[in-house]
Write a protein that holds these residues in place. Structure first.
Motif, PDB file in Angstrom:
ATOM      1  N   SER A 161       0.737  -1.171   0.174  1.00  0.00           N
ATOM      2  CA  SER A 161      -0.010  -0.100   0.015  1.00  0.00           C
ATOM      3  C   SER A 161       0.932   1.326  -0.161  1.00  0.00           C
ATOM      4  N   PRO A 162       0.954   1.851  -0.975  1.00  0.00           N
ATOM      5  CA  PRO A 162       1.660   3.261  -1.119  1.00  0.00           C
ATOM      6  C   PRO A 162       1.306   4.061   0.111  1.00  0.00           C
ATOM      7  N   ALA A 163      -0.152   4.168   0.578  1.00  0.00           N
ATOM      8  CA  ALA A 163      -0.452   4.977   1.508  1.00  0.00           C
ATOM      9  C   ALA A 163       0.126   4.633   2.790  1.00  0.00           C
ATOM     10  N   LYS A 164       0.440   3.191   3.171  1.00  0.00           N
ATOM     11  CA  LYS A 164       0.870   2.951   4.399  1.00  0.00           C
ATOM     12  C   LYS A 164       2.395   3.204   4.228  1.00  0.00           C
ATOM     13  N   ASP A 165       3.212   2.982   3.073  1.00  0.00           N
ATOM     14  CA  ASP A 165       4.394   3.319   3.048  1.00  0.00           C
ATOM     15  C   ASP A 165       4.690   4.997   3.385  1.00  0.00           C
ATOM     16  N   ARG A 166       3.848   5.855   2.690  1.00  0.00           N
ATOM     17  CA  ARG A 166       3.839   7.151   3.335  1.00  0.00           C
ATOM     18  C   ARG A 166       3.591   7.429   4.615  1.00  0.00           C
ATOM     19  N   ALA A 167       2.697   6.830   5.269  1.00  0.00           N
ATOM     20  CA  ALA A 167       2.510   7.094   6.672  1.00  0.00           C
ATOM     21  C   ALA A 167       3.727   6.147   7.657  1.00  0.00           C
ATOM     22  N   LEU A 168       4.119   5.321   7.085  1.00  0.00           N
ATOM     23  CA  LEU A 168       5.352   4.721   7.703  1.00  0.00           C
ATOM     24  C   LEU A 168       6.591   5.765   7.810  1.00  0.00           C
ATOM     25  N   ALA A 169       6.870   6.203   6.685  1.00  0.00           N
ATOM     26  CA  ALA A 169       7.700   7.166   6.496  1.00  0.00           C
ATOM     27  C   ALA A 169       7.597   8.475   7.466  1.00  0.00           C
ATOM     28  N   GLU A 170       6.447   8.782   7.340  1.00  0.00           N
ATOM     29  CA  GLU A 170       5.986  10.097   8.306  1.00  0.00           C
ATOM     30  C   GLU A 170       6.370   9.697   9.773  1.00  0.00           C
ATOM     31  N   ALA A 171       5.967   8.517  10.140  1.00  0.00           N
ATOM     32  CA  ALA A 171       6.097   8.141  11.601  1.00  0.00           C
ATOM     33  C   ALA A 171       7.605   7.965  12.033  1.00  0.00           C
ATOM     34  N   VAL A 172       8.383   7.410  11.239  1.00  0.00           N
ATOM     35  CA  VAL A 172       9.618   7.389  11.444  1.00  0.00           C
ATOM     36  C   VAL A 172      10.405   8.408  11.573  1.00  0.00           C
ATOM     37  N   GLU A 173       9.998   9.563  10.617  1.00  0.00           N
ATOM     38  CA  GLU A 173      10.635  10.825  10.845  1.00  0.00           C
ATOM     39  C   GLU A 173       9.942  11.669  11.996  1.00  0.00           C
TER      40      GLU A 173
END
Length: 214
Positions: free
Chosen positions: A78-90
């Motif tokens: 899920s591209p949306a999940k990848d973006r959410a994960l990247a935001e959370a890590v940052e």
């Protein structure tokens, strides 16, 4: 080419069908942070289409069925999940440090030695380590001193110890007589036949001759 998504090994995925959320925990003390819940817009749209299909039927209902048949892997694709994960890590990057000694992720607030640049497990704080060693030595010395003392002086080792009075049932801390009712804590039941005093309270027959005790 799509951008790489950074991640760490101290992360737990707590996403659900409504959206995405992640937990990051310190690998030493267990404290951590939870990213804000990020709603999945695709899932929201699917709900609206289902509602439209229920209300209006026909074309809207067909579209709703088509959406329900679209299965996607929320865990990896899920591209949306990848973006959410990247935001959370940052978002939590400043709250954790990765130790070059053990490779674990530690919280900066509790488990990081800023003077050394390593976690407190690899590079303990001097004052804390001294205090811990002193406490451990004190505990060991207490045990050694206790073992050198005679704690059995005056204890009756020939009489069976009981923890409850056989007469009134109250809890006792030793001695020969109950502090509540005064009864002997080691009473003897004498056999009327052979005179044996080895029988316990409640016994029906003598353990030495078989004579009835009641």
């Amino acid at each position: 080419m799509a951008a790489l998504v950074p991640f760490t090994d101290n992360i737990r995925d707590i996403s659900n069908t409504q959206g995405y959320q992640f937990e990051f925990r310190c690998e030493r003390c267990g404290n951590g942070y939870r990213s804000p819940f990020k709603r999945d817009n695709v899932e929201t749209g699917r709900k609206l289409l289902r509602a439209a299909g229920t209300l209006f039927g026909g074309f809207a209902q067909n579209v709703s069925r088509s959406v329900d048949q679209w299965h996607y892997d929320r865990a990896t694709n899920s591209p949306a999940k990848d973006r959410a994960l990247a935001e959370a890590v940052e978002g939590v990057r400043g709250e954790f440090r990765q130790c070059r000694g053990c490779g674990d992720w530690m919280c900066a607030a509790m488990c990081w030695n800023s003077d050394i640049g390593q976690c407190l497990r690899c590079a303990p704080a001097v004052a804390e380590e001294i205090a811990r060693a002193q406490a451990a030595a004190q505990r060991d010395q207490i045990w050694q001193r206790a073992q050198q003392s005679d704690w059995t002086a005056g204890a009756d080792m020939n009489t069976r110890a009981v923890v409850a009075c056989p007469s009134c049932g109250v809890k006792v801390d030793g001695g020969r007589f109950c502090s509540m009712c005064g009864a002997s804590l080691a009473p003897k039941v004498h056999c009327p036949g052979c005179g044996s005093g080895n029988n316990k309270i409640g016994a029906i027959f003598c353990m030495d001759c078989g004579q009835t005790l009641h």
